[in-house]
Design a protein around this motif. Structure first.
Motif, PDB file in Angstrom:
ATOM      1  N   HIS A 110      -4.354   5.456   5.783  1.00 51.94           N
ATOM      2  CA  HIS A 110      -4.625   4.063   5.435  1.00 51.94           C
ATOM      3  C   HIS A 110      -5.306   3.326   6.585  1.00 51.94           C
ATOM      4  O   HIS A 110      -6.290   2.614   6.394  1.00 51.94           O
ATOM      5  N   CYS A 167      -3.823  -0.843  -2.678  1.00 55.36           N
ATOM      6  CA  CYS A 167      -4.968   0.063  -2.507  1.00 55.36           C
ATOM      7  C   CYS A 167      -5.740   0.250  -3.818  1.00 55.36           C
ATOM      8  O   CYS A 167      -6.915   0.621  -3.793  1.00 55.36           O
ATOM      9  N   HIS A 195      -9.092   1.586   6.731  1.00 52.75           N
ATOM     10  CA  HIS A 195      -9.288   0.172   7.083  1.00 52.75           C
ATOM     11  C   HIS A 195     -10.096   0.004   8.360  1.00 52.75           C
ATOM     12  O   HIS A 195     -10.627  -1.077   8.615  1.00 52.75           O
ATOM     13  N   CYS A 211       0.818  -1.214   0.000  1.00 56.35           N
ATOM     14  CA  CYS A 211       0.000   0.000   0.000  1.00 56.35           C
ATOM     15  C   CYS A 211       0.853   1.266   0.000  1.00 56.35           C
ATOM     16  O   CYS A 211       1.829   1.363   0.730  1.00 56.35           O
TER      17      CYS A 211
HETATM   18 MO   LIG Z   1      -4.395  -0.161   1.050  1.00 61.94          MO
END
Ligand SMILES: [Mo]
Ligand SMILES: Nc1nc2c(c(=O)[nH]1)N[C@H]1C(S)=C(S)[C@@H](COP(=O)(O)O)O[C@H]1N2
Length: 157
Positions: free
Chosen positions: A151, A124, A155, A116
């Motif tokens: 991030h 992502c 999540h 990511c």
């Molecule tokens: Mo991600």
């Protein structure tokens, strides 16, 4: 199964609307069965991005592939040349439409996604609930997280 699950438009010669039945009818040579072979934590069957691009025929101006998920307003825009041969559009699991819990009805996957926010083609950009793929001249809409804090917030949803 006759409901449109994906639209491909933008800088293309021939915009395309696809239903589950349309995906299932794509020739075997363009089908990718069992994506867990290259993404151990993801499941399902898909088709190559390349086979869909062959049908819409991107215009010369198209330099980015912009993935839209209107369900949760998530968008990612990645360089077309880099993703052309790597993209898989997942639509089926165990002979049925891909469930929402797996990112269905349509989920985009990059075969060798980077970690990511380390690269344009990162994990992502494996957009879930994709309802529109837009070919754009230059970078299009993209609200992927930029750093670890953003991030984690995404999540945590
Ligand atoms: Mo991600
Ligand atoms: N529609 C949508 N797709 C998304 C996201 C999201 O929030 N919404 N998160 C992205 C991010 S940041 C990552 S790391 C992966 C996570 O995929 P997973 O849920 O299969 O682990 O999905 C990507 N695709």
């Amino acid at each position: 199964m006759s409901e449109i699950v994906l639209r491909i438009d933008g800088e293309v010669s021939q915009p395309l609307d696809l239903t589950y039945a349309d995906f299932a009818a794509i020739p075997a040579a363009d089908q990718i069965t069992d994506v867990s072979r290259f993404h151990p934590k993801r499941q399902g069957d898909g088709v190559t991005l390349e086979s869909l691009l062959a049908r819409v025929v991107p215009k010369p101006a198209a330099t980015y592939l912009t993935l839209h998920a209107s369900a949760d307003n998530f968008h990612a825009s990645i360089p077309l040349e880099a993703v052309r041969a790597e993209g898989v559009v997942v639509y089926r699991l165990a002979g049925q439409p891909l469930p929402v819990k797996n990112g269905g009805p349509i989920r985009f996957l990059i075969r060798n996604a980077a970690a990511c926010h380390t690269d344009e083609l990162d994990d992502c950009a494996n957009v879930k609930f994709v309802d529109r793929i837009e070919l754009t001249a230059g970078r299009g809409q993209d609200n992927r997280p930029h750093d670890d804090v953003e991030h984690e917030q995404l999540h945590a949803h």
